[in-house]
Write an enzyme that holds these catalytic residues in place. Sequence first.
Site, PDB file in Angstrom:
ATOM      1  N   ASN A   9     -19.086  20.974   3.615  1.00  0.00           N
ATOM      2  CA  ASN A   9     -20.106  20.715   2.602  1.00  0.00           C
ATOM      3  C   ASN A   9     -21.431  21.272   3.120  1.00  0.00           C
ATOM      4  O   ASN A   9     -22.054  20.677   3.993  1.00  0.00           O
ATOM      5  CB  ASN A   9     -20.198  19.199   2.353  1.00  0.00           C
ATOM      6  CG  ASN A   9     -21.330  18.837   1.406  1.00  0.00           C
ATOM      7  OD1 ASN A   9     -21.948  19.708   0.792  1.00  0.00           O
ATOM      8  ND2 ASN A   9     -21.592  17.540   1.289  1.00  0.00           N
ATOM      9  N   TRP A  10     -21.828  22.410   2.567  1.00  0.00           N
ATOM     10  CA  TRP A  10     -23.052  23.061   3.056  1.00  0.00           C
ATOM     11  C   TRP A  10     -24.313  22.312   2.632  1.00  0.00           C
ATOM     12  O   TRP A  10     -25.393  22.592   3.120  1.00  0.00           O
ATOM     13  CB  TRP A  10     -23.136  24.502   2.543  1.00  0.00           C
ATOM     14  CG  TRP A  10     -22.064  25.415   3.030  1.00  0.00           C
ATOM     15  CD1 TRP A  10     -20.973  25.087   3.798  1.00  0.00           C
ATOM     16  CD2 TRP A  10     -21.958  26.820   2.773  1.00  0.00           C
ATOM     17  NE1 TRP A  10     -20.207  26.202   4.037  1.00  0.00           N
ATOM     18  CE2 TRP A  10     -20.789  27.282   3.418  1.00  0.00           C
ATOM     19  CE3 TRP A  10     -22.744  27.739   2.073  1.00  0.00           C
ATOM     20  CZ2 TRP A  10     -20.388  28.619   3.373  1.00  0.00           C
ATOM     21  CZ3 TRP A  10     -22.345  29.074   2.020  1.00  0.00           C
ATOM     22  CH2 TRP A  10     -21.177  29.497   2.670  1.00  0.00           C
ATOM     23  N   LYS A  11     -24.164  21.393   1.675  1.00  0.00           N
ATOM     24  CA  LYS A  11     -25.340  20.708   1.100  1.00  0.00           C
ATOM     25  C   LYS A  11     -26.336  21.772   0.618  1.00  0.00           C
ATOM     26  O   LYS A  11     -25.914  22.848   0.203  1.00  0.00           O
ATOM     27  CB  LYS A  11     -25.938  19.714   2.107  1.00  0.00           C
ATOM     28  CG  LYS A  11     -24.849  18.764   2.623  1.00  0.00           C
ATOM     29  CD  LYS A  11     -25.364  17.565   3.355  1.00  0.00           C
ATOM     30  CE  LYS A  11     -24.184  16.718   3.824  1.00  0.00           C
ATOM     31  NZ  LYS A  11     -24.612  15.460   4.459  1.00  0.00           N
ATOM     32  N   HIS A  95     -20.672  11.963  -3.766  1.00  0.00           N
ATOM     33  CA  HIS A  95     -21.239  11.989  -2.415  1.00  0.00           C
ATOM     34  C   HIS A  95     -22.350  10.944  -2.325  1.00  0.00           C
ATOM     35  O   HIS A  95     -23.090  10.741  -3.291  1.00  0.00           O
ATOM     36  CB  HIS A  95     -21.774  13.385  -2.094  1.00  0.00           C
ATOM     37  CG  HIS A  95     -22.099  13.544  -0.648  1.00  0.00           C
ATOM     38  ND1 HIS A  95     -23.256  13.042  -0.088  1.00  0.00           N
ATOM     39  CD2 HIS A  95     -21.400  14.104   0.370  1.00  0.00           C
ATOM     40  CE1 HIS A  95     -23.254  13.303   1.209  1.00  0.00           C
ATOM     41  NE2 HIS A  95     -22.152  13.938   1.516  1.00  0.00           N
ATOM     42  N   GLU A  97     -25.154  11.028  -1.063  1.00  0.00           N
ATOM     43  CA  GLU A  97     -26.495  11.548  -1.382  1.00  0.00           C
ATOM     44  C   GLU A  97     -26.707  11.573  -2.893  1.00  0.00           C
ATOM     45  O   GLU A  97     -27.822  11.360  -3.383  1.00  0.00           O
ATOM     46  CB  GLU A  97     -26.676  12.936  -0.741  1.00  0.00           C
ATOM     47  CG  GLU A  97     -26.839  12.805   0.773  1.00  0.00           C
ATOM     48  CD  GLU A  97     -26.330  13.976   1.588  1.00  0.00           C
ATOM     49  OE1 GLU A  97     -26.117  15.068   1.037  1.00  0.00           O
ATOM     50  OE2 GLU A  97     -26.117  13.776   2.806  1.00  0.00           O
ATOM     51  N   GLU A 167     -16.701   8.370   3.689  1.00  0.00           N
ATOM     52  CA  GLU A 167     -17.927   8.787   4.372  1.00  0.00           C
ATOM     53  C   GLU A 167     -18.847   7.580   4.524  1.00  0.00           C
ATOM     54  O   GLU A 167     -19.637   7.277   3.615  1.00  0.00           O
ATOM     55  CB  GLU A 167     -18.644   9.874   3.557  1.00  0.00           C
ATOM     56  CG  GLU A 167     -17.895  11.182   3.488  1.00  0.00           C
ATOM     57  CD  GLU A 167     -18.847  12.368   3.375  1.00  0.00           C
ATOM     58  OE1 GLU A 167     -18.694  13.290   4.178  1.00  0.00           O
ATOM     59  OE2 GLU A 167     -19.748  12.362   2.527  1.00  0.00           O
ATOM     60  N   GLY A 173     -25.019  12.548   8.962  1.00  0.00           N
ATOM     61  CA  GLY A 173     -26.211  13.210   9.482  1.00  0.00           C
ATOM     62  C   GLY A 173     -26.936  12.430  10.563  1.00  0.00           C
ATOM     63  O   GLY A 173     -28.071  12.736  10.908  1.00  0.00           O
ATOM     64  N   SER A 212     -20.829  12.938  10.605  1.00  0.00           N
ATOM     65  CA  SER A 212     -21.075  13.393  11.977  1.00  0.00           C
ATOM     66  C   SER A 212     -19.804  13.831  12.703  1.00  0.00           C
ATOM     67  O   SER A 212     -19.642  13.555  13.898  1.00  0.00           O
ATOM     68  CB  SER A 212     -21.819  12.321  12.782  1.00  0.00           C
ATOM     69  OG  SER A 212     -23.086  12.068  12.200  1.00  0.00           O
ATOM     70  N   GLY A 233     -20.355  18.173   7.299  1.00  0.00           N
ATOM     71  CA  GLY A 233     -21.674  18.595   6.854  1.00  0.00           C
ATOM     72  C   GLY A 233     -22.283  19.576   7.837  1.00  0.00           C
ATOM     73  O   GLY A 233     -21.940  20.765   7.851  1.00  0.00           O
ATOM     74  N   GLY A 234     -23.165  19.088   8.689  1.00  0.00           N
ATOM     75  CA  GLY A 234     -23.912  19.953   9.603  1.00  0.00           C
ATOM     76  C   GLY A 234     -23.058  20.951  10.374  1.00  0.00           C
ATOM     77  O   GLY A 234     -23.413  22.128  10.482  1.00  0.00           O
TER      78      GLY A 234
HETATM   79  P1  13P Z   1     -22.588  15.412   8.559  1.00  0.00           P
HETATM   80  O1  13P Z   1     -21.295  16.007   9.063  1.00  0.00           O
HETATM   81  O2  13P Z   1     -23.767  16.337   8.692  1.00  0.00           O
HETATM   82  O3  13P Z   1     -22.829  14.035   9.087  1.00  0.00           O
HETATM   83  O4  13P Z   1     -22.406  15.248   6.959  1.00  0.00           O
HETATM   84  C1  13P Z   1     -21.298  14.600   6.468  1.00  0.00           C
HETATM   85  C2  13P Z   1     -21.267  14.783   5.003  1.00  0.00           C
HETATM   86  O5  13P Z   1     -22.056  14.215   4.288  1.00  0.00           O
HETATM   87  C3  13P Z   1     -20.259  15.690   4.446  1.00  0.00           C
HETATM   88  O6  13P Z   1     -20.170  15.574   3.067  1.00  0.00           O
END
Ligand code: 13P
Length: 254
Positions: A9-11, A95, A97, A167, A173, A212, A233-234
């Site tokens: 997930n590149w966000k 998600h 977010e 999640e 994050g 994470s 994510g990251g």
């Molecule tokens: P991180 O891996 O950056 O914690 O993000 C997780 C995430 O929200 C994937 O959708």
Amino acid sequence: MRQALVAGNWKMHGSRAMARALAQGVVSGATELDSVEIVLLPPFVLIPQVAGELADSAVVLGAQNVAAAAEGAYTGEVSAAMLREFGCRYALVGHSERRQLFGETDDLIARRAAAALREDLRPVICVGETQREREAGETEAVIRRQLDEVLKVLPRESVGQVVLAYEPVWAIGTGRTASPEQAQAVHATIRAHLRTACGALADRVRIVYGGSVKPDKAAELFAMADVDGGLIGGASLRADDFLAICQCAARGGG
Ligand code: 13P
């Protein structure tokens, strides 16, 4: 045996140049990872470009959200049919977010998932508790509530098409990955709940963990019985880290 799935997930990150380099890097490293389904989830505007890079590869394309409606006066939304036309096979829904920053409700998320399935777009439905909810002992109740809303609207026969992503909000994050035991406990709860709702289909549903996940944490998470891969994510913004995580899933996941 469930095929492991790892989604990046590149966000809201990237540019054309970054998307090209990242997608090419993942494609070239993915050739030896055919036991894992690898999915990239770029921002909407980068989807056509990433689709071009993924053509002729086994890496799959997805989106970070999908409209609940098929078409109409819904400014800012993108429909499942549009995403399919541009090559997407998956779409994230719910998600944290989206839930926390944009006020998306369980009901809206359920309708987004149903709309995706109507166009043969597989929803990756995210569930998870906040730190406060965990400390209050509410994790299971929160997850059940989030799942029940979705199960209410999805046709039973399509449940096998769904991917669930656990999640925990406190792990996203933050660098605070859930322990393998914490992840397994919630994944097992999710699967048991699915089994009650839809019987043996529950064993077909892939339940991936996000929050994470880094290359050094992935192997122990994916070794757990009900952890069928990851939502990254990251670490999905660097091809080498993302591929290292995919390798862990190839060895131990699913
Ligand atoms: P991180 O891996 O950056 O914690 O993000 C997780 C995430 O929200 C994937 O959708």
